[in-house]
Design a protein around this motif. Structure first.
Motif, PDB file in Angstrom:
ATOM      1  N   CYS A 239       0.892  -1.157   0.000  1.00 45.12           N
ATOM      2  CA  CYS A 239       0.000   0.000   0.000  1.00 45.12           C
ATOM      3  C   CYS A 239       0.930   1.206   0.000  1.00 45.12           C
ATOM      4  O   CYS A 239       1.464   1.586   1.046  1.00 45.12           O
ATOM      5  N   ASP A 240       1.181   1.769  -1.187  1.00 42.82           N
ATOM      6  CA  ASP A 240       2.228   2.762  -1.344  1.00 42.82           C
ATOM      7  C   ASP A 240       2.055   3.929  -0.380  1.00 42.82           C
ATOM      8  O   ASP A 240       0.950   4.383  -0.138  1.00 42.82           O
ATOM      9  N   THR A 241       3.171   4.360   0.155  1.00 44.18           N
ATOM     10  CA  THR A 241       3.353   5.365   1.207  1.00 44.18           C
ATOM     11  C   THR A 241       3.052   4.800   2.601  1.00 44.18           C
ATOM     12  O   THR A 241       3.343   5.460   3.586  1.00 44.18           O
ATOM     13  N   VAL A 242       2.463   3.597   2.678  1.00 44.84           N
ATOM     14  CA  VAL A 242       2.177   2.984   3.978  1.00 44.84           C
ATOM     15  C   VAL A 242       3.164   1.844   4.248  1.00 44.84           C
ATOM     16  O   VAL A 242       3.851   1.827   5.269  1.00 44.84           O
ATOM     17  N   HIS A 243       3.222   0.874   3.339  1.00 47.07           N
ATOM     18  CA  HIS A 243       4.184  -0.218   3.484  1.00 47.07           C
ATOM     19  C   HIS A 243       4.489  -0.801   2.115  1.00 47.07           C
ATOM     20  O   HIS A 243       3.689  -0.701   1.181  1.00 47.07           O
ATOM     21  N   ASP A 244       5.662  -1.415   1.995  1.00 47.93           N
ATOM     22  CA  ASP A 244       6.089  -2.048   0.755  1.00 47.93           C
ATOM     23  C   ASP A 244       5.573  -3.483   0.686  1.00 47.93           C
ATOM     24  O   ASP A 244       4.922  -3.970   1.616  1.00 47.93           O
TER      25      ASP A 244
END
Length: 297
Positions: A239-244
């Motif tokens: 979830c980009d900007t949250v976790h890879d």
């Protein structure tokens, strides 16, 4: 002030999907697929599903492993650099899953047609290709009434339900990006063309936070039927900007899926565990996942 709060549990949101439904999934290859929602569909044994997506794979493959997928229409179904979607492939090869695959521009045109309130969208990209011959209920060659040029009419995707995984939302269903950005994926188009839209998000935030940054709202509340707080709802994808991406977990899934028995064992260990929270616990819990993936560093 919006008039109605729309927060529900993941269990209640998935229970709205009846067997045999046509469902559009958001997300794109390795980003923001609706994996937690798909796992809940499996736990509730909601099957005979037709799934539409842009470039999907993980959520679709889990449904295929559980025997709940009837038909898939999309651009791609796979695990990107981790290989093909193994359970999906077995189902297609066995004739248990119907497939209609189209180019990226053709599939976007189908979503865009619904977004515009039209029954079809004319394109030229499929002219002369076998993709245009797959299904006469989806693609029809037509002549422009103004120029006489040939086009392929792409039938609109009009699902019964649409499910998107996003970043943050308030209790009323206003969904926001974490920063101003280009429309580099089609989730907003898919959402706008929906009939009944369910959104899972990483966090439910106060309405005041949404009001303070109205330019970040990409799905407004009036489109949304229900919103669910599901941290790491796309895991093991990103979830980009949250976790890879969780590369270790994706490799384990790909290895398990090489056989039907391995895929079934994976579902028993990670899906048939009662809840999304129990799924996270199978990886040591949310805090452990955040630490392993470097969230908050």
């Amino acid at each position: 002030m919006p008039s109605r709060e729309k927060v529900v549990s993941l269990r209640d949101a998935a229970a709205r999907i009846p067997p045999g439904a046509r469902v559009a999934f958001g997300g794109n290859i390795m980003r923001r697929q609706v994996n937690a929602f798909a796992r809940e569909l499996i736990r509730q044994r909601i099957g005979d599903l037709t799934i539409y997506s842009f470039a999907g794979g993980f959520a679709v493959d889990m449904l295929a492993a559980a025997g709940l997928l009837k038909r898939y229409e999309g651009v791609y179904a796979g695990l990107f650099w981790h290989g093909l979607a193994p359970s999906f492939r077995r189902g297609v090869e066995a004739g248990a899953i119907e497939v209609r695959d189209y180019s990226e521009s053709a599939q976007v045109a189908r979503f865009q047609a619904a977004c515009n309130g039209n029954s079809f969208m004319p394109i030229r990209a499929l002219l002369g290709t076998d993709m245009a011959k797959q299904d006469p209920e989806i693609t029809v060659e037509m002549t422009c009434p103004f120029t006489g040029r040939s086009y392929t009419a792409m039938r609109a995707i009009e699902p019964d339900f649409t499910v998107i995984h996003g970043y943050t939302a308030d209790a009323y269903g206003n969904v926001q990006w974490p920063l101003a950005r280009d429309a580099d994926d089609v989730d907003q188009i898919i959402a706008r063309g929906s009939n009944r839209l369910i959104v899972t998000v990483e966090r439910i935030v106060p309405h005041e936070e949404v009001k303070a940054n109205p330019h970040l709202t990409y799905i407004p509340s009036q489109w949304v039927e229900a919103v669910v707080e599901v941290p790491f709802g796309a895991h093991p994808l990103a979830c980009d900007t949250v976790h890879d991406e969780d590369e270790e977990a994706i490799r384990a899934y790909a290895a398990a899926g090489r056989t039907a028995a391995g895929a079934a064992d994976y579902l028993d260990k990670y899906v048939h565990v009662g809840s999304h929270e129990a799924y996270l616990d199978a990886f040591g819990g949310l805090a452990a996942l955040k630490a392993r993936l470097g969230v908050g560093r």
